[in-house]
Design an enzyme around this catalytic site. Structure first.
Site, PDB file in Angstrom:
ATOM      1  N   LYS A  51       0.845  -1.199   0.000  1.00 17.91           N
ATOM      2  CA  LYS A  51       0.000   0.000   0.000  1.00 17.91           C
ATOM      3  C   LYS A  51       0.880   1.248   0.000  1.00 17.91           C
ATOM      4  O   LYS A  51       2.083   1.159   0.293  1.00 17.91           O
ATOM      5  CB  LYS A  51      -0.925  -0.027   1.212  1.00 17.91           C
TER       6      LYS A  51
ATOM      7  N   TYR B  45      15.132  31.197   3.418  1.00 13.22           N
ATOM      8  CA  TYR B  45      13.911  31.857   3.884  1.00 13.22           C
ATOM      9  C   TYR B  45      14.098  32.324   5.318  1.00 13.22           C
ATOM     10  O   TYR B  45      14.663  31.607   6.141  1.00 13.22           O
ATOM     11  CB  TYR B  45      12.727  30.885   3.851  1.00 13.22           C
TER      12      TYR B  45
HETATM   13  C1  LIG Z   1      -0.669  -1.541   6.911  1.00 14.28           C
HETATM   14  C2  LIG Z   1      -1.213  -2.801   7.355  1.00 14.28           C
HETATM   15  C3  LIG Z   1      -0.388  -3.926   7.504  1.00 14.28           C
HETATM   16  C4  LIG Z   1       1.103  -3.860   7.358  1.00 14.28           C
HETATM   17  O1  LIG Z   1       1.630  -3.336   8.536  1.00 14.28           O
HETATM   18  P1  LIG Z   1       3.207  -3.295   8.819  1.00 14.28           P
HETATM   19  O2  LIG Z   1       3.296  -2.966  10.241  1.00 14.28           O
HETATM   20  O3  LIG Z   1       3.762  -2.259   7.937  1.00 14.28           O
HETATM   21  O4  LIG Z   1       3.726  -4.637   8.502  1.00 14.28           O
HETATM   22  C5  LIG Z   1      -0.986  -5.125   7.818  1.00 14.28           C
HETATM   23  N1  LIG Z   1      -2.318  -5.210   7.994  1.00 14.28           N
HETATM   24  C6  LIG Z   1      -3.131  -4.152   7.903  1.00 14.28           C
HETATM   25  C7  LIG Z   1      -4.582  -4.325   8.126  1.00 14.28           C
HETATM   26  C8  LIG Z   1      -2.611  -2.910   7.587  1.00 14.28           C
HETATM   27  O5  LIG Z   1      -3.411  -1.861   7.495  1.00 14.28           O
END
Ligand SMILES: *Cc1c(COP(=O)(O)O)cnc(C)c1O
Length: 715
Positions: free
Chosen positions: A357, A584
């Site tokens: 993601k 800045y």
């Molecule tokens: C983002 C997410 C993960 C991955 O989490 P990490 O701590 O980055 O491994 C797993 N499950 C769900 C539901 C998530 O939203």
């Protein structure tokens, strides 16, 4: 995995193939040995065009045929340009009827070498369609077509003795001058390239020598028997190509766009060069060297074509280099190694689901997913929303793609069409998705204590009701842990409670006669801090990228490698006097005479704006240099007073390794009070992703290139 980090040497061989095509049309040894010339130009050089066909098939199949339309358009455009280029010679030769023109345009090509374009266009169409039947069937079909072609080409002398065949081929030759065309010749090689079969290197080497010998014998026998009508197709040619292509695929090469272009230009231009060399020879009275001496003729044509190709390649407006200003480097070898390390830490039967993601936490989801699929055998991915899932599918990523977040029920059709798996975030969501009537693959989320998404784990009746909904195919049930990163006693107890609630819900579900499918609850910290769990998947995100979310220690540390490097160019180096000020708000007022490097990256690229004030540093020439002043949207300032060698055009490293020094994403996140996940996922899409394998070339000052080992890969 063997050779997985290597890139095929296909682009390099394009130059060889173009050279062979020039040989075919200039017969370098004709003045000395008729048989030698026959062998070189009518046997050996016959690998050139099939190689181009196979390369087209190979790269198209690599992208899941997604680039098919684009490739066809590009080839049509090229063919159009080539037709125009050779019009003057057509006009000079003269004497074609409109019908002959049509036939040349569609089948034979409007000049003797241009048959390639109609052939590859038709061949690609046929290959694309037959590939849908599955590779074995497609290959058999194409091989049959090849046999028909063969009997009208090198074996025509034999085939023509049978009157039916002779009559059939007569009709055929009225339409297409040769069987070496898009119907009989191209599809087999395009499909062989697309299948991407590779023999072991040693077998391919021995095979190549053997099949080349056999093809040579075949050629000489046919030649001596005067059986050939034309000499493009041999029985042994596909086997030669299989061995040759295997060797090229396992060799360590690189993608070279300039080689692609130069070989194409040599191919396109050399017939013009032949005409010009002959003209020039007559004009200058050099016929003896440039025409009657076959080697001289060949050399002049080759040289002329290569020079013309270089000049044209230089003149063409170049696209911006992806790593011209600032860029992300994603070490695919590292992400693949991390996936394997994580997979090995899971319970037997539990597979890794790669969480990609937020553009794979800023690492480039497509490059990461592709590498994990091909080189780590990962078959399941998780994303956060529909768009992310569709983006992967559009670029040919297959396997399970689970959307962890909410998708509005009115998008059910997209979920179905793109074969995405949706998380059911509660009972109402499940019912609404089912009501849309599309047969959807889903995983049911259970809330075991995080109170974010999921059906309450204790509401076993509600969970069971989801299983009775029409149209929902429940492939799995999962939950998420909310304090698994903590080693506090109370948090450990809370996590235990979540695990128990999860397994209790699964037991209740099975007791009521429903099969939960593949279950999963561990994310990265679940892998680091818990015992292996009796689940079907573990969803790793941050661990896959080789970093931790925060500096807290974990129960089972794993040897993971950081995957990302963030680099930017130094735009300019400035002197600032003591007592003067810069940036800045004139926030930087040095006590001593100072030199500042202006680095082309800023908060517009996703860096936290307070980074310089929190002690942020950059690596330049392998040294840590402090950031100074306020971070701008597109630039930042670093103090390089102690590094007199720094110059505009040098590369600065914001995250990653430079020489012996390293700046970790964890360090930067921690100093800004952020999670590493947060820092990485905020990196802007403006930063191109450059996948790196095991070695990469960094262009340092003024175009001088040096090769450095990839970060953490241990070279
Ligand atoms: C983002 C997410 C993960 C991955 O989490 P990490 O701590 O980055 O491994 C797993 N499950 C769900 C539901 C998530 O939203």
């Amino acid at each position: 995995m063997k050779g997985g980090q290597k890139l095929p040497a296909l682009d390099g061989f394009r130059l060889v193939a173009a050279f062979l095509v020039v040989c075919i049309h200039t017969s370098p040894f004709a003045s000395w040995t008729e048989l030698g010339d026959f062998w070189l130009t009518r046997v050996l050089a016959r690998v050139a065009v099939p190689f181009f066909f196979m390369t087209s098939g190979y790269f198209l199949a690599c992208s899941g045929w997604r680039g098919f339309g684009r490739t066809m358009k590009k080839l049509l455009l090229l063919y159009g340009c080539a037709i125009l280029l050779y019009l003057p010679l057509n006009w000079y030769n003269g004497g074609l009827t409109p019908l002959q023109w049509l036939q040349k345009l569609l089948v034979d090509g409007t000049f003797y070498h241009l048959w390639y374009f109609p052939a590859v266009l038709l061949g690609l169409l046929i290959a694309r369609q037959t590939a849908r039947l599955g590779m074995p069937a497609a290959l058999i079909l194409a091989a049959l077509l090849y046999l028909v072609g063969l009997a009208g080409d090198s074996y025509y002398g034999l085939a023509a003795r049978i009157p039916v065949f002779a009559a059939g081929y007569d009709k055929l030759f009225a339409i297409s001058s040769y069987t070496r065309n898009g119907l009989f010749f191209a599809p087999l090689f395009i499909l062989m390239g697309a299948a991407g079969y590779r023999l072991r290197p040693r077998m391919a080497m021995v095979g190549l020598l053997l099949t080349l010998t056999l093809m040579s014998v075949e050629g000489f026998v046919l030649h001596a028997g005067m059986i050939q009508r034309h000499d493009s197709m041999y029985i042994f040619l596909p086997l030669v190509m299989l061995c040759l292509f295997s060797l090229l695929l396992t060799a360590d090469g690189c993608r070279r766009r300039d080689f692609q272009e130069i070989s194409l230009l040599v191919y396109l231009l050399h017939p013009w060069c032949i005409v010009l060399v002959r003209g020039a020879a007559k004009l200058l009275g050099l016929e003896a060297i440039l025409i009657y001496n076959s080697l001289g003729h060949f050399a002049a044509v080759l040289l002329g074509s290569i020079c013309a190709a270089f000049v044209l390649e230089r003149l063409r407006p170049a696209r911006p280099e992806p790593h011209a200003r600032a860029w992300r480097e994603t070490d695919l070898a590292a992400v693949v190694a991390n996936a394997k390390t994580l997979q090995a830490a899971l319970a037997p039967g539990c597979r890794l689901m790669a969480v990609v993601k937020a553009d794979a936490y800023g690492h480039g989801a497509l490059a990461v997913a592709r590498a994990l699929r091909r080189r780590a055998g990962i078959r399941a991915f998780a994303v956060s929303c529909l768009q992310e899932g569709v983006a992967l599918r559009r670029h040919g990523v297959r396997g399970t793609i689970l959307i962890l977040g909410y998708t509005p029920p009115d998008q059910a059709r997209q979920l179905f069409c793109w074969r995405l798996t949706q998380a059911v975030v509660d009972e109402a969501h499940g019912a609404a998705l089912a009501a849309r009537g599309w047969p959807l693959h889903v995983h049911v989320a259970l809330d075991t204590g995080m109170h974010r998404l999921g059906v309450p784990a204790e509401d076993t009746a509600a969970i069971a009701r989801l299983f009775t909904l029409p149209c929902l195919r429940i492939d799995g049930v999962f939950s998420h842990l909310c304090v698994a990163d903590s080693r506090e006693q109370s948090d450990i107890a809370y996590t235990q409670g979540q695990l128990e609630a999860f397994y209790a819900a699964l037991r209740a579900l099975r007791a009521s006669g429903h099969e939960p499918g593949t279950v999963h609850i561990q994310a990265s910290y679940g892998i680091w801090n818990l015992q292996p769990q009796p689940c079907g998947f573990a969803r790793a995100g941050i661990a896959l990228y080789g970093v931790r979310s925060n500096p807290a220690p974990v129960e089972h540390p794993l040897p993971l490698q950081p995957v990302l490097a963030l680099r930017a160019r130094i735009a300019a180096v400035r002197d600032v006097r003591a007592g003067d000020a810069a940036g800045y708000g004139l926030a930087f007022c040095p006590q001593r005479d100072s030199r500042l490097a202006v680095i082309s990256v800023g908060y517009g690229d996703g860096l936290p704006r307070e980074l310089p004030q929190k002690g942020g540093q950059v690596l330049i020439c392998g040294q840590r240099c402090p950031m100074v002043g306020w971070l701008c949207m597109d630039q930042l300032l670093a103090d390089v007073t102690d590094l007199p060698q720094v110059a505009a055009g040098d590369v600065a490293t914001l995250i990653g390794r430079d020489g012996m020094a390293e700046l970790s994403a964890e360090e930067i996140a921690a100093c800004c009070g952020m999670l590493t996940n947060e820092l990485l996922s905020q990196l802007s899409a403006r930063l191109p992703v450059i996948p790196v394998g095991n070695r990469r070339t960094i262009h340092t000052d003024h175009g001088e290139a040096k090769t450095v080992a990839a970060s953490g890969a241990g070279f």
